[in-house]
Design a protein around this motif. Structure first.
Motif, PDB file in Angstrom:
ATOM      1  N   ALA A  27       7.000  15.395   4.480  1.00  0.00           N
ATOM      2  CA  ALA A  27       5.857  14.780   5.172  1.00  0.00           C
ATOM      3  C   ALA A  27       4.585  15.593   4.976  1.00  0.00           C
ATOM      4  N   PHE A  28       4.704  16.915   5.023  1.00  0.00           N
ATOM      5  CA  PHE A  28       3.508  17.742   4.873  1.00  0.00           C
ATOM      6  C   PHE A  28       3.067  17.854   3.421  1.00  0.00           C
ATOM      7  N   GLU A  29       3.979  17.666   2.494  1.00  0.00           N
ATOM      8  CA  GLU A  29       3.549  17.561   1.100  1.00  0.00           C
ATOM      9  C   GLU A  29       2.659  16.324   0.934  1.00  0.00           C
ATOM     10  N   ASP A  30       3.030  15.241   1.601  1.00  0.00           N
ATOM     11  CA  ASP A  30       2.218  14.026   1.547  1.00  0.00           C
ATOM     12  C   ASP A  30       0.839  14.262   2.163  1.00  0.00           C
ATOM     13  N   ILE A  31       0.802  14.948   3.312  1.00  0.00           N
ATOM     14  CA  ILE A  31      -0.469  15.197   3.990  1.00  0.00           C
ATOM     15  C   ILE A  31      -1.371  16.098   3.152  1.00  0.00           C
ATOM     16  N   SER A  32      -0.787  17.120   2.534  1.00  0.00           N
ATOM     17  CA  SER A  32      -1.602  18.028   1.708  1.00  0.00           C
ATOM     18  C   SER A  32      -2.179  17.298   0.501  1.00  0.00           C
ATOM     19  N   ARG A  33      -1.434  16.314  -0.032  1.00  0.00           N
ATOM     20  CA  ARG A  33      -1.960  15.514  -1.145  1.00  0.00           C
ATOM     21  C   ARG A  33      -3.106  14.617  -0.669  1.00  0.00           C
ATOM     22  N   MET A  34      -3.010  14.134   0.565  1.00  0.00           N
ATOM     23  CA  MET A  34      -4.099  13.319   1.125  1.00  0.00           C
ATOM     24  C   MET A  34      -5.381  14.136   1.240  1.00  0.00           C
ATOM     25  N   ILE A  35      -5.241  15.388   1.666  1.00  0.00           N
ATOM     26  CA  ILE A  35      -6.411  16.255   1.794  1.00  0.00           C
ATOM     27  C   ILE A  35      -7.081  16.467   0.441  1.00  0.00           C
ATOM     28  N   ASP A  36      -6.257  16.603  -0.576  1.00  0.00           N
ATOM     29  CA  ASP A  36      -6.767  16.835  -1.932  1.00  0.00           C
ATOM     30  C   ASP A  36      -7.233  15.541  -2.588  1.00  0.00           C
ATOM     31  N   GLY A  37      -7.021  14.420  -1.908  1.00  0.00           N
ATOM     32  CA  GLY A  37      -7.418  13.135  -2.484  1.00  0.00           C
ATOM     33  C   GLY A  37      -6.637  12.812  -3.742  1.00  0.00           C
ATOM     34  N   ASP A  38      -5.353  13.280  -3.789  1.00  0.00           N
ATOM     35  CA  ASP A  38      -4.515  13.071  -4.984  1.00  0.00           C
ATOM     36  C   ASP A  38      -5.208  13.549  -6.248  1.00  0.00           C
ATOM     37  N   GLY A  39      -5.894  14.711  -6.134  1.00  0.00           N
ATOM     38  CA  GLY A  39      -6.532  15.305  -7.297  1.00  0.00           C
ATOM     39  C   GLY A  39      -7.960  14.856  -7.523  1.00  0.00           C
ATOM     40  N   GLU A  40      -8.458  13.969  -6.664  1.00  0.00           N
ATOM     41  CA  GLU A  40      -9.812  13.441  -6.843  1.00  0.00           C
ATOM     42  C   GLU A  40     -10.837  14.159  -5.972  1.00  0.00           C
ATOM     43  N   GLY A  41     -10.447  15.258  -5.354  1.00  0.00           N
ATOM     44  CA  GLY A  41     -11.365  16.000  -4.497  1.00  0.00           C
ATOM     45  C   GLY A  41     -11.024  15.810  -3.033  1.00  0.00           C
ATOM     46  N   PRO A  42     -11.541  16.704  -2.164  1.00  0.00           N
ATOM     47  CA  PRO A  42     -11.235  16.655  -0.736  1.00  0.00           C
ATOM     48  C   PRO A  42     -11.619  15.321  -0.099  1.00  0.00           C
ATOM     49  N   CYS A  43     -10.814  14.890   0.886  1.00  0.00           N
ATOM     50  CA  CYS A  43     -11.126  13.657   1.589  1.00  0.00           C
ATOM     51  C   CYS A  43     -11.049  13.904   3.089  1.00  0.00           C
ATOM     52  N   ASP A  44     -11.501  12.932   3.847  1.00  0.00           N
ATOM     53  CA  ASP A  44     -11.466  13.019   5.305  1.00  0.00           C
ATOM     54  C   ASP A  44     -10.074  12.593   5.763  1.00  0.00           C
ATOM     55  N   LEU A  45      -9.315  13.513   6.324  1.00  0.00           N
ATOM     56  CA  LEU A  45      -7.917  13.251   6.665  1.00  0.00           C
ATOM     57  C   LEU A  45      -7.805  12.258   7.815  1.00  0.00           C
ATOM     58  N   ARG A  46      -7.000  11.229   7.601  1.00  0.00           N
ATOM     59  CA  ARG A  46      -6.801  10.215   8.623  1.00  0.00           C
ATOM     60  C   ARG A  46      -5.879  10.721   9.719  1.00  0.00           C
ATOM     61  N   LEU A  47      -6.190  10.334  10.948  1.00  0.00           N
ATOM     62  CA  LEU A  47      -5.487  10.855  12.116  1.00  0.00           C
ATOM     63  C   LEU A  47      -4.067  10.299  12.243  1.00  0.00           C
ATOM     64  N   ALA A  48      -3.858   9.033  11.933  1.00  0.00           N
ATOM     65  CA  ALA A  48      -2.546   8.407  12.135  1.00  0.00           C
ATOM     66  C   ALA A  48      -1.438   9.070  11.309  1.00  0.00           C
ATOM     67  N   PRO A  49      -1.598   9.203   9.978  1.00  0.00           N
ATOM     68  CA  PRO A  49      -0.530   9.855   9.208  1.00  0.00           C
ATOM     69  C   PRO A  49      -0.382  11.329   9.549  1.00  0.00           C
ATOM     70  N   PHE A  50      -1.500  11.997   9.877  1.00  0.00           N
ATOM     71  CA  PHE A  50      -1.436  13.405  10.266  1.00  0.00           C
ATOM     72  C   PHE A  50      -0.607  13.584  11.530  1.00  0.00           C
ATOM     73  N   SER A  51      -0.918  12.816  12.573  1.00  0.00           N
ATOM     74  CA  SER A  51      -0.194  12.965  13.834  1.00  0.00           C
ATOM     75  C   SER A  51       1.263  12.536  13.694  1.00  0.00           C
TER      76      SER A  51
END
Length: 219
Positions: A27-51
């Motif tokens: 689950a946290f591998e998925d969240i860390s990829r969201m932060i990285d924007g899947d390689g497209e640069g940092p993104c604003d992390l959504r609260l629902a998948p994070f929580s």
């Protein structure tokens, strides 16, 4: 790209019960990829998948037994607040901006304060895993005590620190922990390292949310 198969909630619950550490690490591998924007640069992390990912960590606190009951109860209540908040706020940034506007960032019960406490819980587990993997001779009591002193003790009153110290004697042995996690020596190392590597950018992301708004982290 082929169609994604809809996930079965019952199967996910079963997997979490069977190998909770592996589920949390994934689950946290998925969240860390969201932060990285899947390689497209940092993104604003959504609260629902994070929580949602954070809620899985509660099971790990439970596996540590009575010594970490205080952390399990506090952590789960804060995560539940963020899950509820995700019905109103889309991102982690949005809850912080709301609390800044209402001068309630550090207020007891605010979403921002609860986010800080959840972040401490994630860091506590990460530090415990780092200590656990530092030496095969390191007992779970030693690993947990060091992790608690590093991460949570500076924010806790003396009475809580004393109670936690006493409870450390009730921690399971390394073999008992492996049994509770349904892992082997080899697999637990792999999954702990996954969590350590993937939770680090998540923790840094949360810290930077506050620091970028000139909010210190000493609370």
């Amino acid at each position: 790209m082929g169609e994604e198969t809809p996930s079965d909630p019952a199967l996910e619950v079963g997997a979490a019960a069977a190998r909770p550490l592996a589920v949390v690490a994934a689950a946290f591998e998925d969240i860390s990829r969201m932060i990285d924007g899947d390689g497209e640069g940092p993104c604003d992390l959504r609260l629902a998948p994070f929580s949602s990912a954070c809620s899985l960590v509660t099971v790990l606190f439970g596996c540590l037994g009575f010594a970490f009951k205080f952390a399990e109860l506090e952590y789960s209540s804060k995560v539940n607040d963020l899950i509820e908040a995700s019905n109103t706020y889309d991102t982690l940034s949005s809850i912080l901006e709301h609390d800044i506007a209402n001068d309630s960032v550090r207020k007891q019960g605010s979403h921002s304060r609860n986010l800080r406490r959840v972040r401490l819980g994630l860091d506590l587990i990460k530090a415990l895993f780092e200590q656990y993997l530092s030496s095969s001779d390191c007992s779970l009591k030693e690993a947990a005590s060091t992790a608690y002193d590093q991460v949570c003790a500076p924010f806790h009153a003396w009475t809580i620190r004393k109670a936690v110290g006493a409870g450390m004697y009730a921690l399971p042995t390394r073999d008992q922990l492996l049994l509770r996690l349904n892992e082997t020596d080899a697999s637990v190392k792999k999954e702990m390292e996954k969590y350590i590597d993937s939770s680090r950018p998540v923790i840094e992301y949360i810290d930077n949310l506050f620091l970028s708004r000139n909010i210190t982290l000493d609370w």
